[in-house]
Design a protein around this motif. Structure first.
Motif, mmCIF file in Angstrom:
data_model
loop_
_atom_site.group_PDB
_atom_site.id
_atom_site.type_symbol
_atom_site.label_atom_id
_atom_site.label_comp_id
_atom_site.label_asym_id
_atom_site.label_seq_id
_atom_site.Cartn_x
_atom_site.Cartn_y
_atom_site.Cartn_z
ATOM 1 N N GLU A 21 8.713 -16.650 0.889
ATOM 2 C CA GLU A 21 7.799 -17.742 1.194
ATOM 3 C C GLU A 21 6.414 -17.459 0.632
ATOM 4 N N VAL A 22 6.000 -16.172 0.691
ATOM 5 C CA VAL A 22 4.704 -15.813 0.114
ATOM 6 C C VAL A 22 4.730 -16.092 -1.381
ATOM 7 N N ALA A 23 5.854 -15.764 -2.046
ATOM 8 C CA ALA A 23 5.950 -16.000 -3.490
ATOM 9 C C ALA A 23 5.757 -17.479 -3.792
ATOM 10 N N THR A 24 6.448 -18.350 -3.021
ATOM 11 C CA THR A 24 6.315 -19.794 -3.239
ATOM 12 C C THR A 24 4.883 -20.250 -3.013
ATOM 13 N N GLN A 30 -3.008 -10.668 -7.654
ATOM 14 C CA GLN A 30 -2.018 -10.618 -8.735
ATOM 15 C C GLN A 30 -0.940 -9.588 -8.420
ATOM 16 N N LYS A 31 -1.389 -8.432 -7.914
ATOM 17 C CA LYS A 31 -0.424 -7.373 -7.565
ATOM 18 C C LYS A 31 0.520 -7.861 -6.467
ATOM 19 N N THR A 32 -0.042 -8.577 -5.480
ATOM 20 C CA THR A 32 0.775 -9.082 -4.381
ATOM 21 C C THR A 32 1.812 -10.054 -4.903
ATOM 22 N N LEU A 33 1.394 -10.944 -5.810
ATOM 23 C CA LEU A 33 2.338 -11.918 -6.356
ATOM 24 C C LEU A 33 3.482 -11.213 -7.079
ATOM 25 N N GLU A 34 3.155 -10.197 -7.885
ATOM 26 C CA GLU A 34 4.219 -9.487 -8.599
ATOM 27 C C GLU A 34 5.162 -8.809 -7.627
ATOM 28 N N GLY A 71 -6.010 -6.699 8.189
ATOM 29 C CA GLY A 71 -5.283 -6.303 6.989
ATOM 30 C C GLY A 71 -5.898 -6.910 5.737
ATOM 31 N N TYR A 72 -5.101 -7.001 4.685
ATOM 32 C CA TYR A 72 -5.576 -7.512 3.401
ATOM 33 C C TYR A 72 -5.479 -9.028 3.369
ATOM 34 N N VAL A 73 -6.582 -9.709 3.040
ATOM 35 C CA VAL A 73 -6.524 -11.161 2.865
ATOM 36 C C VAL A 73 -6.048 -11.420 1.444
ATOM 37 N N VAL A 74 -4.906 -12.076 1.333
ATOM 38 C CA VAL A 74 -4.330 -12.286 0.013
ATOM 39 C C VAL A 74 -4.748 -13.627 -0.576
ATOM 40 N N PRO A 116 -0.459 -5.305 -1.933
ATOM 41 C CA PRO A 116 -1.822 -4.807 -1.864
ATOM 42 C C PRO A 116 -1.923 -3.423 -1.210
ATOM 43 N N LEU A 117 -0.834 -2.975 -0.622
ATOM 44 C CA LEU A 117 -0.874 -1.791 0.226
ATOM 45 C C LEU A 117 -0.534 -0.517 -0.519
ATOM 46 N N GLN A 118 -1.306 0.555 -0.241
ATOM 47 C CA GLN A 118 -0.921 1.816 -0.870
ATOM 48 C C GLN A 118 -0.317 2.752 0.168
ATOM 49 N N LEU A 119 0.778 3.404 -0.202
ATOM 50 C CA LEU A 119 1.439 4.320 0.730
ATOM 51 C C LEU A 119 1.586 5.681 0.085
#
Lengths: 140, 176
Positions: free
Chosen positions: A26-29, A52-56, B43-46, B104-107
């Motif tokens: 759902e995030v991707a959409t 951008q990283k999140t989308l990938e 957390g991270y706001v995307v 967005p998260l680093q582990l």
């Protein structure tokens, strides 16, 4: 419930009370639609590197790219009394059988310490059936 | 995990924007100040998907002429929690363990939380190789891990994760 009970104490309850869990598909959409809109508004739009990283990431790890299939899976899960964060985890991880699901998502198993009204008594066979049905919906 | 939250923020706007495009300016400023950032609390706001409400601006009393607006907005955030299982992509490997990125998260997975059958191999690219040499953990490998520790800084979230449990481990690769 957006988070397991033990976590809800650590967060801003007011905000997370009404939080909606979103699975990776759902995030991707949502994100691709969002980027498209921003590009229309401003052709020189450059997304933040984090976005951008999140989308990938969500495009790589999701339970399917068809929004209707994902919606069907979500509706199906909700009929079994699964909490929102459990449905989110199942959609992101796609366990294949009950053993995997209960090891990855321990809250699916009724804990003897929890008050009886929170017990959902989901039998292992039922969970197997639910997971198998999800695989069908995913490829439908 | 990703959530849709409704948050609010105070923004200071310079008087030069007090015109017909004020709402747009507020929205752009909100996006510039929140998207891609991280708070320990949420957390991270995307992405900021909707501006629900912009309160009436209050002129600041400090002679600067700025006005403060209270903006309520809906956004997608990424907030991990301890015990969560998620998938990540390995970015960096060294002899103490390896770093991985989940959106967005680093582990970080330390060597003590990598199954015993893996050994560090410093040939070519650093990697962790299983004793039967079939499985390799190197840059681009996909792994499934469980978060065992989270540090919430005011501006960053950093996680320690384990791979040493049932159903966790290497699940694929960017190069497969």
């Amino acid at each position: 419930m957006a988070l397991p009970k033990s976590e809800m104490e650590h967060v801003d309850a007011k905000v997370f009370e009404n939080a909606a869990v979103i699975s990776n598909s759902e995030v991707a959409t949502i994100l691709s639609e969002y980027m498209r809109q921003r590009r229309e508004e401003k052709p020189t739009f450059q997304p933040e590197p984090l976005v951008q990283k999140t989308l990938e990431y969500v495009q790589k790890f999701n339970c399917g790219t068809n929004p209707e299939a994902v919606q069907a899976m979500r509706n199906y899960m909700e009929t079994f009394g699964l909490k929102p964060f459990e449905w989110g985890l199942i959609a992101n991880l796609l366990p294949e059988d009950t053993d995997e699901a209960t090891k990855l998502i321990p809250s699916l198993v009724d804990h003897p310490d929890d008050p009886p009204e929170e017990h959902r008594s989901i039998l292992p066979e039922e969970l197997d059936r639910i997971l198998a049905e999800l695989q069908n919906l995913r490829h439908a | 995990m990703f959530y849709y939250l409704t948050l609010s923020k105070s923004l200071d706007i310079h008087p030069k924007h007090f015109g017909p495009k004020l709402r747009e300016v507020i929205r752009e400023k909100l996006i510039a100040e929140t998207e891609g950032t991280c708070t320990g609390k949420y957390g991270y706001v995307v992405a900021v998907t909707k501006v629900d409400d912009i309160g009436r601006g209050r002129i600041r009393q400090d002679q600067s002429g700025f006005a403060t607006f209270e903006v309520t907005y809906g956004c997608i955030v990424c907030r991990p929690y301890k015990g969560e299982v998620l998938d990540a992509v390995v970015t960096n490997v060294n002899k103490m363990g390896f770093f991985a990125q989940a959106g967005p998260l680093q582990l970080f997975v330390t060597q003590h939380l990598i199954p015993e059958e893996f050994e560090f191999d410093s040939a070519d690219d650093n990697s962790w190789v299983s004793s039967d040499s079939i499985t390799r953990i190197q840059g681009g490998t996909h792994v499934r891990v469980r978060i065992v520790g989270i540090k919430y800084d005011p501006t960053e979230v950093f996680c320690i994760a384990t791979m040493k449990e049932d159903y966790l481990g290497v699940i694929g690769s960017d190069f497969a």
